[in-house]
Scaffold this motif. Structure first.
Motif, PDB file in Angstrom:
ATOM      1  N   PRO A  96      44.488  29.170  41.480  1.00 57.87           N
ATOM      2  CA  PRO A  96      44.370  30.325  42.720  1.00 57.87           C
ATOM      3  C   PRO A  96      45.820  30.105  43.556  1.00 57.87           C
ATOM      4  N   ASN A  97      46.486  30.034  43.670  1.00 55.07           N
ATOM      5  CA  ASN A  97      47.657  30.603  44.092  1.00 55.07           C
ATOM      6  C   ASN A  97      48.247  31.558  44.050  1.00 55.07           C
ATOM      7  N   TRP A 114      46.579  34.141  42.789  1.00 53.59           N
ATOM      8  CA  TRP A 114      45.410  35.140  43.039  1.00 53.59           C
ATOM      9  C   TRP A 114      45.191  36.360  43.302  1.00 53.59           C
ATOM     10  N   ILE A 115      45.864  36.641  44.415  1.00 54.69           N
ATOM     11  CA  ILE A 115      46.146  37.785  44.888  1.00 54.69           C
ATOM     12  C   ILE A 115      47.393  38.249  44.565  1.00 54.69           C
ATOM     13  N   ASP A 116      48.374  38.037  44.006  1.00 56.09           N
ATOM     14  CA  ASP A 116      49.162  38.696  43.724  1.00 56.09           C
ATOM     15  C   ASP A 116      49.126  39.484  42.219  1.00 56.09           C
ATOM     16  N   SER A 147      44.475  41.202  43.017  1.00 54.52           N
ATOM     17  CA  SER A 147      43.951  42.158  43.966  1.00 54.52           C
ATOM     18  C   SER A 147      43.968  43.724  43.937  1.00 54.52           C
ATOM     19  N   PHE A 184      37.587  36.700  46.307  1.00 53.07           N
ATOM     20  CA  PHE A 184      38.672  35.632  45.688  1.00 53.07           C
ATOM     21  C   PHE A 184      38.070  34.260  46.044  1.00 53.07           C
ATOM     22  N   LEU A 228      37.394  30.889  44.803  1.00 51.01           N
ATOM     23  CA  LEU A 228      37.461  29.593  44.962  1.00 51.01           C
ATOM     24  C   LEU A 228      37.045  28.640  45.225  1.00 51.01           C
TER      25      LEU A 228
END
Lengths: 79, 184
Positions: B8-9, B11-13, B16, B41, B45
């Motif tokens: 998950p570290n 994920w955003i990059d 998204s 997200f 998680l």
């Protein structure tokens, strides 16, 4: 006849759909004679198109950051 | 079938933009799309342990997002929804996200190239924006990207509207110059 300065102002306004009909007429008339304003208008419109293209489909960096900060808070709890 | 790992570290990059893109074409509202992506997200998680590695992370996240979008429409449509037959696949949180992985396909992504170009363009715009003077950049962003009304910006920053238009004009000229080389 309006000045180039005014023409530029109307051009900017019309990028945000804020120019009145009369202003647009004056502007069109001006660009008939002024190649410089015509070119500027072209670039200005292109800029709007580019930004719209990205804006429609991508997150802005501030939006991404707000998602990130909310997520990281949860992530910290998780690990 | 390769076994996919979950991390998950990043994920955003990584996802998204993709998820936002997916959402915005379905809900057509930036704020709501942003919320849904964010919720996705968080839900991902929470139910990470249900990830079996049969699909890629992205597919799995999209499957969660799909349900979030459906839930969103159910919610705004709740009166109508009362008359509908409700189907609930998983009512308890324990198994949330469990069934979805098998059901969602990850179709060949024909917009992959568009997506790359879009991301590059977004980066270019960001970097040009960062070259503007702070105040110009801020006003330009408020006006052009966040779509605030002229009046709102003027009130908030205590400037006159002619002031605002001059700043917008300068910002637009610099932005056009900056993007000229690669994008015009």
């Amino acid at each position: 006849m309006i000045s180039c300065e005014e023409s530029g102002h109307i051009c900017d306004k019309s990028q945000y759909h804020e120019a009145t009909l009369w202003e647009k007429v004056k502007f069109k008339f001006h660009t008939l004679f002024c190649a410089m304003c015509k070119q500027h208008s072209k670039n200005n419109t292109k800029l709007t198109a580019l930004i719209d293209k990205v804006k429609a489909k991508n997150l802005t960096s501030s939006e991404k950051n707000s998602i990130k900060s909310a997520f990281n808070k949860e992530l910290d709890k998780h690990q | 079938m390769p076994n996919h790992k979950i991390d998950p570290n990043k994920w955003i990059d990584l996802y998204s933009d993709y998820l936002f893109n997916y959402t915005i074409t379905r809900v057509n509202d930036r704020v709501i799309a942003q919320d849904l992506v964010s919720e996705t997200f968080l839900a991902g998680l929470k139910s990470m342990k249900n990830f079996k590695g049969e699909a890629s992370e992205r597919t799995w996240l999209v499957s969660i997002l799909k349900r979030k979008v459906i839930d969103y429409y159910r919610k705004i449509n709740s009166n109508k929804g009362k008359a509908e037959v409700r189907m609930s696949y998983n009512s308890d949180n324990e198994t949330e996200g469990d069934w979805l992985e098998e059901r969602v396909a990850d179709p060949f992504d024909k917009t992959a190239e568009d997506q790359i170009e879009n991301t590059e363009l977004a980066d270019a715009i960001d970097s040009c924006l960062s070259k503007l003077p702070k105040k110009q950049a801020k006003i330009f962003e408020m006006k052009t990207i966040l779509n605030y009304e002229t009046e709102t910006i003027c009130n908030e920053l205590e400037i006159t509207s002619s002031n605002l238009w001059v700043i917008i004009h300068r910002a637009r000229v610099s932005m056009a110059d900056c993007l000229q080389n690669n994008w015009f």
